[in-house]
Scaffold this motif. Structure first.
Motif, PDB file in Angstrom:
ATOM      1  N   PRO A  34      49.395  50.430  53.939  1.00  0.00           N
ATOM      2  CA  PRO A  34      48.439  49.134  53.938  1.00  0.00           C
ATOM      3  C   PRO A  34      48.902  48.092  52.792  1.00  0.00           C
ATOM      4  CG  PRO A  34      47.039  51.181  54.192  1.00  0.00           C
ATOM      5  CD  PRO A  34      48.632  51.847  53.925  1.00  0.00           C
ATOM      6  N   ILE A  35      48.332  46.922  52.862  1.00  0.00           N
ATOM      7  CA  ILE A  35      48.724  45.912  51.830  1.00  0.00           C
ATOM      8  C   ILE A  35      48.341  46.405  50.658  1.00  0.00           C
ATOM      9  CG2 ILE A  35      48.694  43.741  51.234  1.00  0.00           C
ATOM     10  CD1 ILE A  35      50.375  44.009  53.731  1.00  0.00           C
ATOM     11  N   PRO A  36      47.053  46.765  50.279  1.00  0.00           N
ATOM     12  CA  PRO A  36      46.660  47.157  49.037  1.00  0.00           C
ATOM     13  C   PRO A  36      47.775  48.205  48.331  1.00  0.00           C
ATOM     14  CG  PRO A  36      44.811  47.059  50.050  1.00  0.00           C
ATOM     15  CD  PRO A  36      45.971  46.943  51.077  1.00  0.00           C
ATOM     16  N   ILE A  37      48.114  49.220  48.939  1.00  0.00           N
ATOM     17  CA  ILE A  37      48.880  50.239  48.517  1.00  0.00           C
ATOM     18  C   ILE A  37      50.458  49.680  48.213  1.00  0.00           C
ATOM     19  CG2 ILE A  37      50.173  52.509  49.023  1.00  0.00           C
ATOM     20  CD1 ILE A  37      47.622  53.430  50.740  1.00  0.00           C
ATOM     21  N   LEU A  38      50.783  48.970  49.147  1.00  0.00           N
ATOM     22  CA  LEU A  38      52.215  48.175  48.816  1.00  0.00           C
ATOM     23  C   LEU A  38      52.227  47.487  47.783  1.00  0.00           C
ATOM     24  CD1 LEU A  38      53.108  47.189  52.524  1.00  0.00           C
ATOM     25  CD2 LEU A  38      53.888  49.193  51.128  1.00  0.00           C
ATOM     26  N   VAL A  43      53.709  46.530  41.880  1.00  0.00           N
ATOM     27  CA  VAL A  43      53.637  46.282  40.662  1.00  0.00           C
ATOM     28  C   VAL A  43      54.043  47.313  39.764  1.00  0.00           C
ATOM     29  CG1 VAL A  43      51.709  45.875  38.954  1.00  0.00           C
ATOM     30  CG2 VAL A  43      51.725  44.813  41.055  1.00  0.00           C
ATOM     31  N   THR A  44      53.768  48.836  39.896  1.00  0.00           N
ATOM     32  CA  THR A  44      54.284  49.577  39.291  1.00  0.00           C
ATOM     33  C   THR A  44      55.742  49.722  39.006  1.00  0.00           C
ATOM     34  OG1 THR A  44      52.371  51.053  40.099  1.00  0.00           O
ATOM     35  CG2 THR A  44      54.236  52.246  39.173  1.00  0.00           C
ATOM     36  N   CYS A  45      56.479  49.399  40.371  1.00  0.00           N
ATOM     37  CA  CYS A  45      58.044  49.456  40.150  1.00  0.00           C
ATOM     38  C   CYS A  45      58.441  48.231  39.321  1.00  0.00           C
ATOM     39  CB  CYS A  45      58.690  49.763  41.846  1.00  0.00           C
ATOM     40  SG  CYS A  45      58.437  50.941  42.918  1.00  0.00           S
ATOM     41  N   ARG A  97      62.305  47.398  51.900  1.00  0.00           N
ATOM     42  CA  ARG A  97      62.072  48.318  52.951  1.00  0.00           C
ATOM     43  C   ARG A  97      60.774  48.898  53.112  1.00  0.00           C
ATOM     44  NH1 ARG A  97      65.998  52.902  53.011  1.00  0.00           N
ATOM     45  NH2 ARG A  97      65.469  53.099  55.016  1.00  0.00           N
ATOM     46  N   ILE A  98      60.148  48.936  51.920  1.00  0.00           N
ATOM     47  CA  ILE A  98      58.596  49.490  52.462  1.00  0.00           C
ATOM     48  C   ILE A  98      57.933  48.472  52.679  1.00  0.00           C
ATOM     49  CG2 ILE A  98      58.853  51.339  50.557  1.00  0.00           C
ATOM     50  CD1 ILE A  98      57.184  50.057  48.696  1.00  0.00           C
ATOM     51  N   TRP A  99      57.942  47.263  52.426  1.00  0.00           N
ATOM     52  CA  TRP A  99      57.077  46.159  52.705  1.00  0.00           C
ATOM     53  C   TRP A  99      57.616  45.748  54.217  1.00  0.00           C
ATOM     54  CZ3 TRP A  99      53.009  43.532  51.044  1.00  0.00           C
ATOM     55  CH2 TRP A  99      52.609  43.654  49.696  1.00  0.00           C
ATOM     56  N   GLN A 100      58.992  45.946  54.820  1.00  0.00           N
ATOM     57  CA  GLN A 100      59.175  45.607  55.804  1.00  0.00           C
ATOM     58  C   GLN A 100      60.284  46.397  56.131  1.00  0.00           C
ATOM     59  OE1 GLN A 100      59.787  41.567  57.207  1.00  0.00           O
ATOM     60  NE2 GLN A 100      61.687  41.845  58.287  1.00  0.00           N
ATOM     61  N   TYR A 101      60.231  47.687  56.845  1.00  0.00           N
ATOM     62  CA  TYR A 101      61.242  48.570  57.162  1.00  0.00           C
ATOM     63  C   TYR A 101      62.032  48.174  58.525  1.00  0.00           C
ATOM     64  CZ  TYR A 101      58.079  51.015  60.455  1.00  0.00           C
ATOM     65  OH  TYR A 101      57.334  51.493  61.585  1.00  0.00           O
ATOM     66  N   ARG A 102      61.289  47.398  59.330  1.00  0.00           N
ATOM     67  CA  ARG A 102      62.149  46.700  60.231  1.00  0.00           C
ATOM     68  C   ARG A 102      61.658  45.376  60.648  1.00  0.00           C
ATOM     69  NH1 ARG A 102      58.460  50.031  63.723  1.00  0.00           N
ATOM     70  NH2 ARG A 102      60.341  51.717  64.071  1.00  0.00           N
ATOM     71  N   PRO A 103      62.422  44.514  61.077  1.00  0.00           N
ATOM     72  CA  PRO A 103      63.603  44.525  61.344  1.00  0.00           C
ATOM     73  C   PRO A 103      64.621  44.440  59.684  1.00  0.00           C
ATOM     74  CG  PRO A 103      63.530  42.162  61.800  1.00  0.00           C
ATOM     75  CD  PRO A 103      62.094  43.019  61.467  1.00  0.00           C
ATOM     76  N   TRP A 104      65.918  44.934  59.818  1.00  0.00           N
ATOM     77  CA  TRP A 104      66.680  45.008  58.700  1.00  0.00           C
ATOM     78  C   TRP A 104      67.711  43.736  58.906  1.00  0.00           C
ATOM     79  CZ3 TRP A 104      67.360  46.856  53.935  1.00  0.00           C
ATOM     80  CH2 TRP A 104      68.710  46.768  53.269  1.00  0.00           C
ATOM     81  N   ASN A 105      67.499  42.959  57.946  1.00  0.00           N
ATOM     82  CA  ASN A 105      68.125  41.658  58.259  1.00  0.00           C
ATOM     83  C   ASN A 105      69.570  41.578  57.280  1.00  0.00           C
ATOM     84  OD1 ASN A 105      66.389  40.670  60.240  1.00  0.00           O
ATOM     85  ND2 ASN A 105      65.083  40.500  58.569  1.00  0.00           N
ATOM     86  N   PHE A 106      69.988  42.492  56.636  1.00  0.00           N
ATOM     87  CA  PHE A 106      70.960  42.342  55.658  1.00  0.00           C
ATOM     88  C   PHE A 106      72.195  42.812  55.878  1.00  0.00           C
ATOM     89  CE2 PHE A 106      66.949  42.206  53.188  1.00  0.00           C
ATOM     90  CZ  PHE A 106      67.011  41.012  52.700  1.00  0.00           C
TER      91      PHE A 106
END
Length: 271
Positions: A34-38, A43-45, A97-106
């Motif tokens: 979920p967005i709050p966890i992300l 922020v922690t990272c 990747r944790i925000w958008q694990y698909r699609p990978w655009n790189f």
């Protein structure tokens, strides 16, 4: 504009392909949490990255600038700091990747490269910690031998060797990881940077899991033994340092009693 009007406009103006695209996109979620966890994870990272990058960079700069800081122990610390810096460099892609694990655009190359760097740095840090612990063991348990065997040149060569082992051990990442999509789906929707189907079916992924496990459990086992030996050595030294003080105190007490005994036998002396 309301959702109803937006849907009306889309149904009137969008092509059939566009409609299929949006419907397909909704069938393949892009967020793992979920967005709050992300948000909390991000922020922690970021805070950890700011602290880690500044601290590790200062460690490397201090060792490079001040000659008296170039000790064998600090060489290991600098190597680990260098490894940590590269891990923090790869952190933005991990967050992506944790925000958008698909699609990978790189692309496939960056997918393989950033995971190879992360794996190599992890292995290197573990190996450097183990080597530093071995050095501490020799320095405490065999101090005279350590001064002869452990030199700056040899430590530099050992660090280079440990990095080489880390790179070779992480090399299979280039075969195990790639960009793949679900069969029968649009690659633009379901591309993922993950373990390849070949890696799973061939058993190479299981082998890599065992290699990673060995890199974790074997150093832990070595560190446990080394620090147990170091603790036993220090305990013995403490006991040996206490014994002479007790024996010398007892000897002095005996001499005092003996002198007092002789003085009593002769009787008091008056001036």
């Amino acid at each position: 504009m309301s959702n109803h009007s937006t849907n009306m406009n889309c149904s009137q103006n969008c092509s059939l392909y566009d409609m299929d695209y949006f419907d397909g996109y909704s069938d393949y979620p892009v967020n793992l949490f979920p967005i709050p966890i992300l948000t909390g994870i991000t922020v922690t990272c970021i805070l950890l990255a700011l602290i880690g990058i500044s601290g590790n960079a200062m460690t490397i700069l201090i060792v490079l600038k001040f000659k008296e800081m170039r000790t064998t122990t600090n060489f290991y610390l600098s190597s680990m700091a260098f490894s940590d810096l590269f891990i923090f460099v790869c952190m933005p892609l991990d967050l992506y990747r944790i925000w958008q694990y698909r699609p990978w655009n790189f692309g496939s190359l960056l997918c393989k490269l950033f995971q190879f760097v992360s794996e190599s740095c992890t292995y290197s840090t573990i190996l450097n910690i183990t080597a530093l612990s071995v050095e501490r063991y020799f320095a405490i348990c065999f101090p005279l031998k350590a001064k002869v065997v452990i030199t700056k040149g040899r430590v530099k060569g050992l660090i280079f060797f440990l990095w080489s082992v880390a790179f070779v051990s992480a090399g299979p990442i280039f075969v195990l990881v790639g960009v793949e999509h679900m069969n029968g789906t649009d690659p633009l929707l379901t591309n993922e940077c993950k373990a390849t189907e070949y890696a799973v079916k061939s058993g190479l992924l299981n082998i890599m899991v065992w290699v990673s496990s060995i890199f974790f459990f074997l150093p832990v086992f070595c560190l446990s033994i080394l620090y147990s030996l170091i603790g036993r050595k220090l305990w013995r030294r403490k006991r040996e340092s206490v014994r002479p003080s007790i024996s010398s105190r007892e000897k002095n007490n005996k001499q005092t009693v003996k002198m007092l005994g002789k003085h009593t036998e002769k009787g008091p002396t008056f001036l």
